[in-house]
Enzyme design. Sequence first.
Site, PDB file in Angstrom:
ATOM      1  N   GLU A 283      50.814  63.182  37.186  1.00 35.64           N
ATOM      2  CA  GLU A 283      50.756  63.987  38.418  1.00 35.64           C
ATOM      3  C   GLU A 283      51.221  63.124  39.595  1.00 35.64           C
ATOM      4  OE1 GLU A 283      46.886  65.695  39.113  1.00 35.64           O
ATOM      5  OE2 GLU A 283      47.336  66.057  41.225  1.00 35.64           O
TER       6      GLU A 283
ATOM      7  N   ALA B 260      51.388  72.898  46.131  1.00 29.53           N
ATOM      8  CA  ALA B 260      50.104  73.587  46.333  1.00 29.53           C
ATOM      9  C   ALA B 260      49.545  74.183  45.036  1.00 29.53           C
ATOM     10  CB  ALA B 260      50.260  74.673  47.394  1.00 29.53           C
TER      11      ALA B 260
ATOM     12  N   PRO C 228      56.479  74.333  44.622  1.00 29.07           N
ATOM     13  CA  PRO C 228      56.803  75.071  45.836  1.00 29.07           C
ATOM     14  C   PRO C 228      56.901  74.200  47.085  1.00 29.07           C
ATOM     15  CG  PRO C 228      54.544  75.502  45.154  1.00 29.07           C
ATOM     16  CD  PRO C 228      55.197  74.760  44.027  1.00 29.07           C
ATOM     17  N   ASN C 229      57.923  74.510  47.861  1.00 31.20           N
ATOM     18  CA  ASN C 229      58.177  73.884  49.169  1.00 31.20           C
ATOM     19  C   ASN C 229      58.677  72.449  49.087  1.00 31.20           C
ATOM     20  OD1 ASN C 229      57.359  76.194  50.738  1.00 31.20           O
ATOM     21  ND2 ASN C 229      55.284  75.745  50.043  1.00 31.20           N
TER      22      ASN C 229
ATOM     23  N   ARG D  79      43.440  64.148  52.952  1.00 28.38           N
ATOM     24  CA  ARG D  79      43.838  65.339  53.723  1.00 28.38           C
ATOM     25  C   ARG D  79      42.736  66.400  53.658  1.00 28.38           C
ATOM     26  NH1 ARG D  79      49.737  66.997  52.180  1.00 28.38           N
ATOM     27  NH2 ARG D  79      49.419  68.262  54.052  1.00 28.38           N
TER      28      ARG D  79
ATOM     29  N   TYR E 155      55.489  64.063  54.938  1.00 30.63           N
ATOM     30  CA  TYR E 155      56.287  63.967  53.712  1.00 30.63           C
ATOM     31  C   TYR E 155      57.529  63.082  53.831  1.00 30.63           C
ATOM     32  CZ  TYR E 155      53.248  67.813  52.342  1.00 30.63           C
ATOM     33  OH  TYR E 155      52.149  68.579  52.050  1.00 30.63           O
TER      34      TYR E 155
ATOM     35  N   ASN F 269      55.128  67.110  40.399  1.00 29.24           N
ATOM     36  CA  ASN F 269      54.538  67.347  41.709  1.00 29.24           C
ATOM     37  C   ASN F 269      54.479  68.864  41.850  1.00 29.24           C
ATOM     38  OD1 ASN F 269      53.741  67.682  44.317  1.00 29.24           O
ATOM     39  ND2 ASN F 269      55.200  66.231  45.203  1.00 29.24           N
TER      40      ASN F 269
ATOM     41  N   ARG G 105      60.541  69.292  56.155  1.00 27.93           N
ATOM     42  CA  ARG G 105      59.190  69.840  56.218  1.00 27.93           C
ATOM     43  C   ARG G 105      58.180  68.772  56.656  1.00 27.93           C
ATOM     44  NH1 ARG G 105      55.800  70.519  50.637  1.00 27.93           N
ATOM     45  NH2 ARG G 105      53.998  71.509  51.570  1.00 27.93           N
TER      46      ARG G 105
ATOM     47  N   HIS H 112      52.181  63.002  43.911  1.00 26.95           N
ATOM     48  CA  HIS H 112      52.217  63.602  45.248  1.00 26.95           C
ATOM     49  C   HIS H 112      52.789  62.595  46.227  1.00 26.95           C
ATOM     50  CE1 HIS H 112      49.785  66.959  43.907  1.00 26.95           C
ATOM     51  NE2 HIS H 112      49.027  66.078  43.291  1.00 26.95           N
TER      52      HIS H 112
HETATM   53  C1  DQA Z   1      52.009  67.645  47.857  1.00 29.28           C
HETATM   54  C2  DQA Z   1      50.562  67.800  48.343  1.00 29.28           C
HETATM   55  C3  DQA Z   1      50.111  69.243  48.232  1.00 29.28           C
HETATM   56  O1  DQA Z   1      48.773  69.375  48.707  1.00 29.28           O
HETATM   57  C4  DQA Z   1      50.991  70.147  49.061  1.00 29.28           C
HETATM   58  O2  DQA Z   1      50.625  71.485  48.892  1.00 29.28           O
HETATM   59  C5  DQA Z   1      52.440  69.950  48.766  1.00 29.28           C
HETATM   60  C6  DQA Z   1      52.939  68.590  48.590  1.00 29.28           C
HETATM   61  C7  DQA Z   1      52.523  66.208  48.075  1.00 29.28           C
HETATM   62  O3  DQA Z   1      53.537  65.863  47.453  1.00 29.28           O
HETATM   63  O4  DQA Z   1      51.956  65.443  48.853  1.00 29.28           O
HETATM   64  O5  DQA Z   1      53.223  70.881  48.756  1.00 29.28           O
HETATM   65  O6  DQA Z   1      52.037  67.913  46.469  1.00 29.28           O
END
Ligand code: DQA
Length: 145
Positions: free
Chosen positions: A97, A76, A9-10, A106, A22, A73, A17, A99
């Site tokens: 995994e 959240a 998501p996102n 954070r 990011y 990735n 964003r 990110h």
């Molecule tokens: C994320 C880190 C997560 O905590 C966050 O919710 C994201 C992006 C990252 O790529 O840094 O959506 O996965």
Amino acid sequence: MDLLLINGPNLNLVGKREPSIYGSQTLEDIQEELFNVAKEYEAKLKFFQSNSEGEIIDCIQKSVGSIDGILINAGAYTHTSIALRDALLGVAIPYVEVHLSNIYAREEFRHKSFLSDKAIGLVCGFGPMSYQIALQGIVSYLKQA
Ligand code: DQA
């Protein structure tokens, strides 16, 4: 070697964003670069992005038999989704995994990951380069497997 990159998501908003966290590269830019790096490793890389937990789980389940390794990735959902963890364990496909940001630098709620203890590895904090490091890691892992 067939690999799949899943973005949750996102992550479709990356580039617009919170650029201070990011970065300014879009997901398309990141994926294009990664596709070329995968080619150098003679790996075939497919992409999937969804904002929906169920769609991501369906995608993981459909990967059985055609995908050797997953880069994920989960956004959240990393911090909330036991269902995603169960799906990854259920298909028994090795995964890394990823990110963009350093989740441990954070908010505290981002320090918990339901995925990391069962992952081959975890790469975070290097921006788009996190994906490239993860790709290199999974290729090397699968070559030795
Ligand atoms: C994320 C880190 C997560 O905590 C966050 O919710 C994201 C992006 C990252 O790529 O840094 O959506 O996965």
